[in-house]
Design a protein around this motif. Sequence first.
Motif, PDB file in Angstrom:
ATOM      1  N   PRO A   1      46.047  37.709  29.721  1.00  0.00           N
ATOM      2  CA  PRO A   1      45.195  36.936  29.022  1.00  0.00           C
ATOM      3  C   PRO A   1      45.459  35.277  29.385  1.00  0.00           C
ATOM      4  O   PRO A   1      44.665  34.389  29.630  1.00  0.00           O
ATOM      5  CB  PRO A   1      45.231  37.091  27.699  1.00  0.00           C
TER       6      PRO A   1
ATOM      7  N   LEU B   1      45.005  34.439  32.836  1.00  0.00           N
ATOM      8  CA  LEU B   1      43.335  34.181  33.102  1.00  0.00           C
ATOM      9  C   LEU B   1      42.809  33.040  32.491  1.00  0.00           C
ATOM     10  O   LEU B   1      42.113  32.448  33.156  1.00  0.00           O
ATOM     11  CB  LEU B   1      42.838  35.455  32.317  1.00  0.00           C
TER      12      LEU B   1
ATOM     13  N   ARG C   1      41.337  39.671  36.209  1.00  0.00           N
ATOM     14  CA  ARG C   1      41.557  40.692  35.172  1.00  0.00           C
ATOM     15  C   ARG C   1      41.839  41.988  36.347  1.00  0.00           C
ATOM     16  O   ARG C   1      42.843  42.834  35.768  1.00  0.00           O
ATOM     17  CB  ARG C   1      40.529  40.974  34.280  1.00  0.00           C
TER      18      ARG C   1
ATOM     19  N   THR D   1      36.347  35.747  36.569  1.00  0.00           N
ATOM     20  CA  THR D   1      37.063  36.432  35.157  1.00  0.00           C
ATOM     21  C   THR D   1      37.347  37.974  35.625  1.00  0.00           C
ATOM     22  O   THR D   1      38.403  38.503  35.358  1.00  0.00           O
ATOM     23  CB  THR D   1      36.386  36.377  34.066  1.00  0.00           C
TER      24      THR D   1
ATOM     25  N   ASP E   1      33.790  45.603  33.686  1.00  0.00           N
ATOM     26  CA  ASP E   1      33.218  44.467  34.649  1.00  0.00           C
ATOM     27  C   ASP E   1      32.661  44.961  35.782  1.00  0.00           C
ATOM     28  O   ASP E   1      32.475  46.100  36.163  1.00  0.00           O
ATOM     29  CB  ASP E   1      34.670  43.496  34.895  1.00  0.00           C
TER      30      ASP E   1
ATOM     31  N   ARG F   1      37.208  48.236  33.328  1.00  0.00           N
ATOM     32  CA  ARG F   1      37.421  47.563  32.200  1.00  0.00           C
ATOM     33  C   ARG F   1      36.022  47.177  31.572  1.00  0.00           C
ATOM     34  O   ARG F   1      35.789  46.317  30.632  1.00  0.00           O
ATOM     35  CB  ARG F   1      38.210  46.344  32.725  1.00  0.00           C
TER      36      ARG F   1
END
Length: 390
Positions: free
Chosen positions: A79, A82, A73, A69, A46, A44
Amino acid sequence: MTPGEHAPDPRGARSPAEFLARLQALKDWSGLTYRELSARAEARGDVLPRSTVANMLSRATLPREELLTAFVRACGTGPAALEEWRTVRRELEGRRGYGDASDPGEAAPEAPDPDPHPVPEERHPDPEGLGPAHEQLPAPEEPPASGEPPASGELPASEQPPAPEEPPASEQLPASGEPPVWPGAPADEPRNPGPGARFRIRRLLVPAVAVAALVFAGVSVVAFLRDGHTGHPPRTPTAPAAGDVRIRVVGTDFCLGERRGTRSGQVYQVPCAAAGVPLYALAEAGDGRWRIASDHPDYGAGCSGLPSGGRVPGAPYEDSECGDPTRIEEFSLEPHGTPVRGYRIVPAGSAPPGGCVTVVGDRAAAWSRLAQAPCAPDAAGQLFDFDRRD
């Protein structure tokens, strides 16, 4: 992730500890391993090293929002969920004195009953526990002047206790008040002091000798710990070279390794006979720098390094996946001493310069961890050699 089962809800968390417990429940709900979470985060865009996740879940403090975060995720929430996690984290961070989860309807405990038998103000408590007789003792009277008859209540002279005897002449100081003669005095002074003088000399010498022995023992212990010697004869350290190595702590029977069964990646000093998880190898990174590669039987290939760019004081020295841009994974291996006693592992580009990988805590004990610390002039706990591993 069980079909139909809802993800854990963070909104019931009332303290950082409860918030972390719900994060652990979220990981369990996802059904993913640390390595799988790290891979999903990387897909993703990250950054989520497995060792960072393990450290986050083992603590009782709130994680950074960017770490939260990436983790939430990677666990597979949407979303909206989150944003709930972020909101609860901000609320907990904004509170003062968290952990105050007392019930607002709970009554405060009642004050204890006053003492039914208070001490009158004019009396003073008996500090010695001697009872009333002690409180009624009269103050001592002034001694009578010479020639006056004794006051009433005094003992007659026949019942007075005898005066203390004068010590023998051999034990009395001279009229000048000078101390007794010590052994080794000039020949014109008496060579055989009396028994009292000999006793006083012995009484002074014994504590002096004991103090000197304690000082000598303390200096020896400090030197022993500072130099890192444990009774092993000095050995010529092995210079760094590319290939498989066993990293040994100089002057000890300890080598570097992890505690198998844990996920943190923390590196410790362990008995060399038991070391082997993970296996280490040196790889040149250019410009005189080195990577220390690890091969873990459970987690596969990785790199030794320092998290957060080494900015955190006492940052742990740990193994994790290679290529994390937030970690320091390159080191200078600098020789120390003339002749060379060992090599320092110096983080390249660490935010606070002048740091060295160091054995912290009890350097004489197995399973003392390694972390970044200021490079010491004597390099205590900071010297390593790199034995070739067959």
